[in-house]
Design a protein around this motif. Structure first.
Motif, PDB file in Angstrom:
ATOM      1  N   UNK A 217       0.690  -1.189  -0.123  1.00 33.19           N
ATOM      2  CA  UNK A 217       0.157   0.076  -0.083  1.00 33.19           C
ATOM      3  C   UNK A 217       0.727   1.229   0.039  1.00 33.19           C
ATOM      4  N   UNK A 218       2.037   1.241   0.187  1.00 27.30           N
ATOM      5  CA  UNK A 218       2.831   2.478   0.395  1.00 27.30           C
ATOM      6  C   UNK A 218       2.839   3.479  -1.076  1.00 27.30           C
ATOM      7  N   UNK A 219       2.133   2.986  -2.095  1.00 28.36           N
ATOM      8  CA  UNK A 219       2.115   3.807  -3.194  1.00 28.36           C
ATOM      9  C   UNK A 219       0.631   4.158  -3.564  1.00 28.36           C
ATOM     10  N   UNK A 220      -0.041   3.778  -2.509  1.00 25.31           N
ATOM     11  CA  UNK A 220      -1.630   4.326  -2.829  1.00 25.31           C
ATOM     12  C   UNK A 220      -1.599   5.857  -2.158  1.00 25.31           C
ATOM     13  N   UNK A 221      -2.705   6.550  -2.710  1.00 28.17           N
ATOM     14  CA  UNK A 221      -2.783   7.977  -2.298  1.00 28.17           C
ATOM     15  C   UNK A 221      -4.001   8.298  -1.696  1.00 28.17           C
ATOM     16  N   UNK A 222      -4.108   9.320  -0.879  1.00 28.22           N
ATOM     17  CA  UNK A 222      -5.261   9.660  -0.085  1.00 28.22           C
ATOM     18  C   UNK A 222      -6.594   9.825  -0.977  1.00 28.22           C
ATOM     19  N   UNK A 223      -6.429  10.531  -2.144  1.00 25.94           N
ATOM     20  CA  UNK A 223      -7.190  10.593  -3.019  1.00 25.94           C
ATOM     21  C   UNK A 223      -7.786   9.480  -4.047  1.00 25.94           C
ATOM     22  N   UNK A 224      -7.156   8.419  -3.875  1.00 23.52           N
ATOM     23  CA  UNK A 224      -7.291   7.148  -4.749  1.00 23.52           C
ATOM     24  C   UNK A 224      -6.715   7.311  -6.129  1.00 23.52           C
ATOM     25  N   UNK A 225      -5.699   8.092  -6.110  1.00 19.20           N
ATOM     26  CA  UNK A 225      -5.227   8.191  -7.507  1.00 19.20           C
ATOM     27  C   UNK A 225      -3.808   7.368  -7.445  1.00 19.20           C
ATOM     28  N   UNK A 226      -3.504   6.289  -6.377  1.00 20.94           N
ATOM     29  CA  UNK A 226      -2.331   5.743  -6.515  1.00 20.94           C
ATOM     30  C   UNK A 226      -2.386   4.242  -6.698  1.00 20.94           C
ATOM     31  N   UNK A 227      -1.392   3.509  -6.704  1.00 20.80           N
ATOM     32  CA  UNK A 227      -1.354   1.987  -7.168  1.00 20.80           C
ATOM     33  C   UNK A 227      -0.819   1.117  -6.037  1.00 20.80           C
ATOM     34  N   UNK A 228      -0.970  -0.141  -6.168  1.00 23.71           N
ATOM     35  CA  UNK A 228      -1.779  -1.059  -7.032  1.00 23.71           C
ATOM     36  C   UNK A 228      -3.152  -1.056  -7.376  1.00 23.71           C
ATOM     37  N   UNK A 229      -4.071  -0.617  -6.244  1.00 23.34           N
ATOM     38  CA  UNK A 229      -5.442  -0.949  -6.308  1.00 23.34           C
ATOM     39  C   UNK A 229      -6.305   0.404  -6.136  1.00 23.34           C
ATOM     40  N   UNK A 230      -5.784   1.597  -6.351  1.00 25.52           N
ATOM     41  CA  UNK A 230      -6.433   2.654  -6.146  1.00 25.52           C
ATOM     42  C   UNK A 230      -7.286   3.227  -4.940  1.00 25.52           C
ATOM     43  N   UNK A 231      -6.692   2.400  -3.805  1.00 19.05           N
ATOM     44  CA  UNK A 231      -7.394   2.621  -2.430  1.00 19.05           C
ATOM     45  C   UNK A 231      -7.602   4.221  -2.096  1.00 19.05           C
ATOM     46  N   UNK A 232      -8.577   4.554  -1.509  1.00 18.88           N
ATOM     47  CA  UNK A 232      -8.745   5.995  -0.990  1.00 18.88           C
ATOM     48  C   UNK A 232      -9.092   6.067   0.292  1.00 18.88           C
ATOM     49  N   UNK A 233      -8.586   7.230   1.067  1.00 16.06           N
ATOM     50  CA  UNK A 233      -8.721   7.645   2.200  1.00 16.06           C
ATOM     51  C   UNK A 233      -8.652   6.631   3.121  1.00 16.06           C
ATOM     52  N   UNK A 234      -9.307   6.152   4.167  1.00 13.44           N
ATOM     53  CA  UNK A 234      -9.272   5.236   5.093  1.00 13.44           C
ATOM     54  C   UNK A 234      -9.223   3.819   4.674  1.00 13.44           C
ATOM     55  N   UNK A 235      -9.400   3.374   3.437  1.00 11.90           N
ATOM     56  CA  UNK A 235      -9.260   2.228   2.793  1.00 11.90           C
ATOM     57  C   UNK A 235      -7.837   1.921   2.916  1.00 11.90           C
TER      58      UNK A 235
END
Length: 355
Positions: A217-235
């Motif tokens: 998850x270290x490349x996920x971004x708070x607004x959901x624009x990261x990768x690999x899964x596009x997680x957002x916020x408290x996800x």
């Protein structure tokens, strides 16, 4: 001591802090008198700044959060575990070493909570991944300590952060070290390191599932624009949110084969500018209160034309440290003047100038 751009270092000056080799060992020890040969060799290794002894700044203390010895041990243990995982071998003994050194990092940070961290030691950019992982771990643990997390949670965080880039062992080196822009295909290959890392760690019982998720998850971004899964916020698990901030800041302040390092205040401003988009606001607020924006020893120019060096941090006002002024324009003062910028609101740092 003060920080000096290597192009302004002269033969006969004395090194105030050690220089680390690409392998993480001490290349030059503090107290060495620098010769032209030494200086040229350090330039060849890619170093841009050195800490130099200066009697006007002999009271300046540089706090890096974690001792140099602890960093060396961490880097060695990380390399051992990475090698074992790459070879498909059992890494239990190496993982125990890692846990021990993570515990020492936590103890170092807890012993000096009231001092803003300069974070990184001066080193060349070779063998980047291991040193990046160790430095990122220090920053993440600093945030975790400041958030009041228990020792158990800090250990779990540290074990995940130090392994967060382990998936890169499965990415071709020519892509990782490419000097030019990445193609779409190459970037997709880079992105796979998060999945590779998660798979490697979750299959290994020496790392908890939550530690493994840090790699994921270290490349996920708070607004959901990261990768690999596009997680957002408290996800995104809070370990991942903390690691995201630490990872980007450390990467920006490190020199790479394909770009120069940002100055600490530039990296700080970049990270802060992405509050609420790339990074969780709460985590970023803690980070901002615990990182030295202008590291002690740094040369700075003030808005009134005076020039000097940061001599001490202001815990309550990280962007407004204490500065010892030694020059007015280009005229050296007979007697240096110390200013607490928190008490002089009209004085602003307008440039970093390590002369």
């Amino acid at each position: 001591m003060r920080l000096v751009n290597i192009n302004y270092v002269h033969e006969g000056e004395v090194l105030a802090r050690p220089i680390l080799s690409p392998s993480g060992n001490i290349l030059l020890q503090a107290g060495i008198t620098l010769s032209t040969c030494f200086i040229n060799r350090l330039i060849d290794l890619g170093l841009e700044v050195l800490f130099i002894e200066d009697e006007l700044f002999e009271d300046v203390e540089i706090y890096t959060g974690v001792s140099l010895k602890t960093r060396e041990v961490a880097c060695a243990a990380l390399q051992k575990v990475s090698r074992f995982l790459e070879e498909g071998r059992n890494c239990h003994a190496g993982a125990e070493e890692l846990q021990s050194v993570i515990q020492k990092m936590i103890e170092d940070l807890l012993s000096s909570r009231d001092i803003l961290s300069n974070i990184t030691e001066i080193r060349s950019y070779d063998n980047y991944t291991y040193h990046h992982s160790v430095n990122t771990t220090v920053i993440a643990l600093l945030i975790g300590v400041a958030m009041g997390w228990s020792n158990k949670r800090l250990l779990e965080l540290g074990m995940g952060v130090i392994m967060h880039d382990i998936g890169k062992i499965k990415v071709p080196q020519e892509i990782l070290n490419k000097k030019g822009p990445l193609t779409d295909f190459e970037f997709e290959e880079i992105k796979k390191h998060t999945v590779y890392g998660f798979e490697l760690l979750k299959q290994n019982h020496d790392f908890s599932l939550l530690s493994a998720h840090i790699a994921f998850q270290h490349q996920e971004k708070w607004d959901g624009t990261g990768y690999p899964r596009g997680l957002k916020g408290t996800q995104i698990h809070e370990y991942g949110r903390v690691t995201a901030v630490a990872d980007v800041y450390e990467a920006l302040t490190s020199k790479r084969v394909y770009r120069d390092a940002m100055k600490p205040h530039e990296a700080y401003e970049y990270v802060i500018a992405h509050r609420g988009t790339h990074f969780e606001p709460g985590v970023l607020d803690v980070f901002a209160r615990n990182i030295a924006v202008y590291p002690s020893g740094s040369g700075v120019t003030l808005s009134n034309g005076m020039r000097g060096n940061v001599i001490r941090q202001n815990v309550q006002f990280p962007t407004r440290p204490y500065v010892r002024v030694t020059y007015e324009e280009n005229n050296k003062l007979k007697v240096p003047i110390d200013y607490n910028l928190a008490e002089n609101p009209s004085m602003l740092i307008v440039a970093v100038d390590n002369r």
